[in-house]
Design a protein around this motif. Structure first.
Motif, PDB file in Angstrom:
ATOM      1  N   LYS A   1       0.765  -1.260   0.120  1.00 39.57           N
ATOM      2  CA  LYS A   1       0.074  -0.050  -0.083  1.00 39.57           C
ATOM      3  C   LYS A   1       0.906   1.287   0.203  1.00 39.57           C
ATOM      4  N   ALA A   2       1.977   1.218   0.576  1.00 42.51           N
ATOM      5  CA  ALA A   2       2.913   2.320   0.929  1.00 42.51           C
ATOM      6  C   ALA A   2       3.449   2.601  -0.643  1.00 42.51           C
ATOM      7  N   ILE A   3       3.602   1.762  -1.365  1.00 35.65           N
ATOM      8  CA  ILE A   3       4.384   1.792  -2.717  1.00 35.65           C
ATOM      9  C   ILE A   3       3.228   2.474  -3.672  1.00 35.65           C
ATOM     10  N   ALA A   4       2.045   1.661  -3.460  1.00 38.22           N
ATOM     11  CA  ALA A   4       1.033   2.104  -4.307  1.00 38.22           C
ATOM     12  C   ALA A   4       0.600   3.739  -4.099  1.00 38.22           C
ATOM     13  N   ALA A   5       0.867   4.236  -2.815  1.00 38.42           N
ATOM     14  CA  ALA A   5       0.468   5.457  -2.342  1.00 38.42           C
ATOM     15  C   ALA A   5       1.491   6.329  -2.921  1.00 38.42           C
ATOM     16  N   GLY A   6       2.785   5.778  -3.214  1.00 38.20           N
ATOM     17  CA  GLY A   6       3.602   7.038  -4.119  1.00 38.20           C
ATOM     18  C   GLY A   6       4.835   7.141  -3.074  1.00 38.20           C
ATOM     19  N   SER A   7       5.139   6.222  -2.346  1.00 33.86           N
ATOM     20  CA  SER A   7       6.489   6.390  -1.529  1.00 33.86           C
ATOM     21  C   SER A   7       7.529   5.574  -2.634  1.00 33.86           C
ATOM     22  N   ASP A   8       8.807   6.509  -2.370  1.00 35.08           N
ATOM     23  CA  ASP A   8       9.794   6.110  -3.354  1.00 35.08           C
ATOM     24  C   ASP A   8      10.519   4.828  -2.523  1.00 35.08           C
ATOM     25  N   TYR A   9      10.776   5.041  -1.219  1.00 33.52           N
ATOM     26  CA  TYR A   9      11.544   4.200  -0.180  1.00 33.52           C
ATOM     27  C   TYR A   9      10.811   3.887   1.130  1.00 33.52           C
TER      28      TYR A   9
END
Ligand SMILES: O=C(O)c1cc(=O)[nH]c(=O)n1[C@@H]1O[C@H](COP(=O)(O)O)[C@@H](O)[C@H]1O
Length: 234
Positions: free
Chosen positions: A198-206
């Motif tokens: 979910k963090a990646i899908a939300a737009g986190s790079d790292y």
């Protein structure tokens, strides 16, 4: 920013261990599964800062999580010292004077400054108790806009704010999110959390992950599982 990153390089393991020997043992166990480490208060204050250079020389990237906040001159001199250690990222708290000093002092070096917006262990009640009138979402937004205007390279926030910030800030600014927990993992003292996918899908790079990897029976398998989740969500 995210398009050019290998899923493995998007996981930053927080080396929150008590001493250099424990760090060495953990790095050995994690082997090739981890390419990016974070050294913060616990290890840094226990003699771990020379590990920044050692890891960098061994081909790893290092995030010096020193969360600086002081008068401008002191921050600037501290940033100049950290720039010589070979770290990729350094954190400062997102106060305008502090960010300005850090951004200026890092110019011409390879060190990239990350501003910590609102700690992921804080919720609206915690901010109120600390004397803030703004809630988490508004304070993160305000600080992100100030950071961008001051030439800061990236932001530390919770994955909960990543979606909004991604729309608000220029694409070159990196979003680094702690407060990441695989499904079912113990949350501990974190309050604003999401799963890696979910963090990646939300737009986190790292993604910054400590205890879910460090405390696992098999830390390497735990790291690999998070990398697989990042890859699947990319
Ligand atoms: O700057 C950080 O890295 C940071 C900022 C923040 O808001 N929240 C946060 O948890 N961190 C760090 O990220 C790591 C999270 O560790 P775990 O909660 O064990 O996964 C710790 O080393 C924290 O110091």
């Amino acid at each position: 920013m995210t398009a050019i990153l290998d899923p493995r390089d998007r996981l930053i393991v927080a080396l929150d261990v008590p001493d250099v020997a424990s760090a060495g043992a953990m790095i050995e166990r994690l082997g090739d599964s981890v390419t990016f480490y974070k050294i913060g208060y616990q290890l840094g204050y226990a003699g771990g800062l020379p590990l920044v250079r050692k890891l960098a020389d061994a081909g790893k990237k290092v995030f010096a999580d020193l969360k600086m906040h002081d008068i401008g001159n002191t921050v600037a001199k501290g940033v100049e010292s950290v720039a010589k250690l070979g770290a990729t990222f350094l954190t400062v708290h997102a106060y305008p004077q502090t960010m300005q000093a850090a951004a200026n002092a890092s110019k011409g070096s390879d060190l990239r400054i990350l501003a910590v917006t609102v700690l992921t262990s804080y919720d609206n009640e915690d901010l109120k108790a600390a004397g803030y009138q703004l809630g988490v979402s508004d304070l993160v937004t305000t600080r992100a806009q100030q950071a961008q205007a001051l030439g800061i390279d990236g932001l530390v926030c919770s994955p909960e704010e990543a979606g909004n910030l991604r729309k608000l800030i220029k694409p070159e600014m990196v979003l680094v999110t702690p407060g990441v927990r695989p499904a079912g993992a113990d949350i501990g003292d974190q309050k604003r959390v999401m799963t890696p996918a979910k963090a990646i899908a939300a737009g986190s790079d790292y993604l910054v992950v400590g205890r879910p990897i460090l405390a696992a029976d098999d830390p390497k398998a735990a790291a690999e599982a998070i990398v697989a989740e990042i890859a699947a969500a990319t």
